[in-house]
Design a protein around this motif. Sequence first.
Motif, PDB file in Angstrom:
ATOM      1  N   ALA A  91      55.687  30.866  33.986  1.00 58.54           N
ATOM      2  CA  ALA A  91      55.506  29.537  34.572  1.00 58.54           C
ATOM      3  C   ALA A  91      54.512  28.693  33.778  1.00 58.54           C
ATOM      4  O   ALA A  91      54.388  27.490  34.014  1.00 58.54           O
ATOM      5  N   GLY A  92      53.788  29.321  32.840  1.00 53.54           N
ATOM      6  CA  GLY A  92      52.860  28.572  31.994  1.00 53.54           C
ATOM      7  C   GLY A  92      51.402  28.955  32.142  1.00 53.54           C
ATOM      8  O   GLY A  92      50.543  28.407  31.433  1.00 53.54           O
ATOM      9  N   PHE A  93      51.093  29.870  33.039  1.00 56.18           N
ATOM     10  CA  PHE A  93      49.693  30.265  33.232  1.00 56.18           C
ATOM     11  C   PHE A  93      49.207  31.122  32.063  1.00 56.18           C
ATOM     12  O   PHE A  93      49.945  31.924  31.505  1.00 56.18           O
ATOM     13  N   LYS A  94      47.930  30.923  31.730  1.00 57.40           N
ATOM     14  CA  LYS A  94      47.292  31.687  30.653  1.00 57.40           C
ATOM     15  C   LYS A  94      46.147  32.535  31.237  1.00 57.40           C
ATOM     16  O   LYS A  94      45.729  32.339  32.366  1.00 57.40           O
ATOM     17  N   ASN A  95      45.673  33.464  30.419  1.00 56.94           N
ATOM     18  CA  ASN A  95      44.581  34.355  30.839  1.00 56.94           C
ATOM     19  C   ASN A  95      44.901  35.030  32.177  1.00 56.94           C
ATOM     20  O   ASN A  95      44.055  35.143  33.065  1.00 56.94           O
ATOM     21  N   VAL A  96      46.152  35.443  32.320  1.00 56.30           N
ATOM     22  CA  VAL A  96      46.604  36.057  33.571  1.00 56.30           C
ATOM     23  C   VAL A  96      46.055  37.475  33.690  1.00 56.30           C
ATOM     24  O   VAL A  96      46.113  38.260  32.733  1.00 56.30           O
ATOM     25  N   GLN A  97      45.509  37.778  34.845  1.00 57.49           N
ATOM     26  CA  GLN A  97      44.932  39.101  35.081  1.00 57.49           C
ATOM     27  C   GLN A  97      45.353  39.629  36.444  1.00 57.49           C
ATOM     28  O   GLN A  97      45.659  38.856  37.356  1.00 57.49           O
ATOM     29  N   CYS A  98      45.367  40.947  36.569  1.00 56.84           N
ATOM     30  CA  CYS A  98      45.664  41.610  37.833  1.00 56.84           C
ATOM     31  C   CYS A  98      44.641  42.717  38.038  1.00 56.84           C
ATOM     32  O   CYS A  98      44.409  43.528  37.142  1.00 56.84           O
ATOM     33  N   LYS A  99      44.045  42.740  39.231  1.00 57.39           N
ATOM     34  CA  LYS A  99      43.072  43.779  39.554  1.00 57.39           C
ATOM     35  C   LYS A  99      43.450  44.438  40.868  1.00 57.39           C
ATOM     36  O   LYS A  99      43.661  43.760  41.870  1.00 57.39           O
ATOM     37  N   ASN A 100      43.555  45.761  40.846  1.00 52.47           N
ATOM     38  CA  ASN A 100      43.874  46.496  42.065  1.00 52.47           C
ATOM     39  C   ASN A 100      42.640  46.636  42.949  1.00 52.47           C
ATOM     40  O   ASN A 100      41.529  46.829  42.450  1.00 52.47           O
ATOM     41  N   LEU A 101      42.853  46.541  44.259  1.00 54.59           N
ATOM     42  CA  LEU A 101      41.766  46.672  45.224  1.00 54.59           C
ATOM     43  C   LEU A 101      42.060  47.831  46.179  1.00 54.59           C
ATOM     44  O   LEU A 101      43.205  48.026  46.587  1.00 54.59           O
ATOM     45  N   THR A 102      41.030  48.562  46.536  1.00 56.27           N
ATOM     46  CA  THR A 102      41.128  49.654  47.511  1.00 56.27           C
ATOM     47  C   THR A 102      42.298  50.584  47.197  1.00 56.27           C
ATOM     48  O   THR A 102      43.258  50.704  47.953  1.00 56.27           O
ATOM     49  N   PHE A 103      42.194  51.262  46.063  1.00 58.69           N
ATOM     50  CA  PHE A 103      43.179  52.261  45.642  1.00 58.69           C
ATOM     51  C   PHE A 103      44.583  51.681  45.456  1.00 58.69           C
ATOM     52  O   PHE A 103      45.576  52.402  45.547  1.00 58.69           O
ATOM     53  N   GLY A 104      44.657  50.369  45.232  1.00 59.41           N
ATOM     54  CA  GLY A 104      45.956  49.747  44.987  1.00 59.41           C
ATOM     55  C   GLY A 104      46.692  49.291  46.224  1.00 59.41           C
ATOM     56  O   GLY A 104      47.863  48.927  46.155  1.00 59.41           O
ATOM     57  N   ILE A 105      46.014  49.270  47.379  1.00 60.10           N
ATOM     58  CA  ILE A 105      46.653  48.784  48.605  1.00 60.10           C
ATOM     59  C   ILE A 105      46.924  47.281  48.497  1.00 60.10           C
ATOM     60  O   ILE A 105      47.899  46.766  49.023  1.00 60.10           O
ATOM     61  N   SER A 106      46.038  46.577  47.810  1.00 62.36           N
ATOM     62  CA  SER A 106      46.279  45.165  47.529  1.00 62.36           C
ATOM     63  C   SER A 106      45.887  44.875  46.089  1.00 62.36           C
ATOM     64  O   SER A 106      45.236  45.696  45.436  1.00 62.36           O
ATOM     65  N   SER A 107      46.299  43.718  45.609  1.00 63.74           N
ATOM     66  CA  SER A 107      45.972  43.298  44.247  1.00 63.74           C
ATOM     67  C   SER A 107      45.593  41.832  44.243  1.00 63.74           C
ATOM     68  O   SER A 107      46.115  41.048  45.047  1.00 63.74           O
ATOM     69  N   VAL A 108      44.682  41.474  43.349  1.00 69.09           N
ATOM     70  CA  VAL A 108      44.317  40.070  43.198  1.00 69.09           C
ATOM     71  C   VAL A 108      44.696  39.644  41.784  1.00 69.09           C
ATOM     72  O   VAL A 108      44.366  40.300  40.799  1.00 69.09           O
ATOM     73  N   TYR A 109      45.466  38.550  41.734  1.00 68.34           N
ATOM     74  CA  TYR A 109      45.960  38.012  40.466  1.00 68.34           C
ATOM     75  C   TYR A 109      45.272  36.677  40.193  1.00 68.34           C
ATOM     76  O   TYR A 109      44.956  35.927  41.110  1.00 68.34           O
ATOM     77  N   SER A 110      45.069  36.389  38.933  1.00 62.61           N
ATOM     78  CA  SER A 110      44.487  35.096  38.577  1.00 62.61           C
ATOM     79  C   SER A 110      45.100  34.602  37.278  1.00 62.61           C
ATOM     80  O   SER A 110      45.549  35.384  36.432  1.00 62.61           O
ATOM     81  N   GLY A 111      45.125  33.286  37.133  1.00 63.12           N
ATOM     82  CA  GLY A 111      45.636  32.676  35.922  1.00 63.12           C
ATOM     83  C   GLY A 111      45.150  31.244  35.835  1.00 63.12           C
ATOM     84  O   GLY A 111      44.798  30.637  36.851  1.00 63.12           O
ATOM     85  N   GLU A 112      45.115  30.709  34.641  1.00 55.90           N
ATOM     86  CA  GLU A 112      44.613  29.354  34.409  1.00 55.90           C
ATOM     87  C   GLU A 112      45.699  28.473  33.794  1.00 55.90           C
ATOM     88  O   GLU A 112      46.545  28.938  33.042  1.00 55.90           O
ATOM     89  N   LYS A 113      45.647  27.195  34.133  1.00 53.32           N
ATOM     90  CA  LYS A 113      46.562  26.223  33.539  1.00 53.32           C
ATOM     91  C   LYS A 113      45.943  25.642  32.278  1.00 53.32           C
ATOM     92  O   LYS A 113      44.813  25.150  32.319  1.00 53.32           O
ATOM     93  N   PRO A 114      46.628  25.729  31.157  1.00 50.24           N
ATOM     94  CA  PRO A 114      46.048  25.215  29.894  1.00 50.24           C
ATOM     95  C   PRO A 114      45.769  23.714  29.964  1.00 50.24           C
ATOM     96  O   PRO A 114      46.406  22.989  30.709  1.00 50.24           O
TER      97      PRO A 114
END
Length: 243
Positions: free
Chosen positions: A220-243
Motif C-alpha cells: 500500500a506504500g508504507f515504509k519502515n514496516v515492523q511487526c512485534k509479537n506481544l505476550t507469546f504471540g497472542i497479539s501483534s503490533v504493526y507499524s509503518g510510515e508514509k513517505p
Amino acid sequence: MDTPQVTPYNKPVGKKKQVEEMFDNIAPRYDFLNHLLSVNIDKIWRKKAMNLLKEKKPQSILDVATGTADFAIQLRKLQPKEIIGVDISEKMLEVGRVKLKNKNLTQLITLQRGDSEQLPFPDNRFDAITVAFGVRNFENLQAGIREMWRVLKPEGKLVVLEFSKPRVFPVKQMFYFYFHYVLPVIGRIFSKDQRAYTYLPESVERFPEGAAFTRLLEEAGFKNVQCKNLTFGISSVYSGEKP
C-alpha cells in the motif's frame, strides 16, 4: 492477495453489514466482556501500541474502528490537539460518547460513524492513525489499508494492534482451547449473541498475520514496516510510515 471472508452471520448481505449488526448487538456488554475475556491484558497491549507514537508527538490522531473509544481515550496521554474516532457501529459509538462525557473529553475526542474503506476525510489529514483489534473486521482489507494511507500525512505513522496465533508450546494449545471453547461460551452467555464470540476466533484464524500483513502494508506504500509479537504471540503490533 485475496483474504478469505469470515462473516458473523449466515446472511445474504456483505461482511460490512453483518459486522455492524454484530457490534450493535453486543455494544451494551462489549467493554465488560472485552476486559473480562482478556483478563485486562488488552490495556497493556494498547499501551505498548500507543508508545510507538511517542516520538512522533502527533497533534491529530485518527482511531479507526474505535468501538467504544477505549483506545481513543488512552491516546490522550500523547497530548494531541485532536483525536477522531470512527466506527461503523452507531451503538458502539453511543457507549463511547457516554464515556467521553463522563471523563470530560468531548472537546478533545470526537466520535463519528464512518466506513474504514471510505474514510470521510481529505488526503493527508492526520499525523497518526491507530487501529486496535479492528482490521480483521474489514470487508476489504486492502481497501481499508489504502484509505488509511490516503488520509495519513507524509511522515505520519500507522499503528495496528491485532490478535495473532501463538506458535510456542504450550501457549499455542492453551490459546486454541480458550479461544475456541471457553471464550464463545462466556461471550454467548453475557452478550446474548449466538455468533459474536464464535466469529472472533474464526476471524483471528483467517487473518493474514505477521509477514503476510506487513507485506500488505508495504504494497500500500508504507515504509519502515515492523511487526512485534506481544505476550507469546497472542497479539501483534504493526507499524509503518508514509513517505
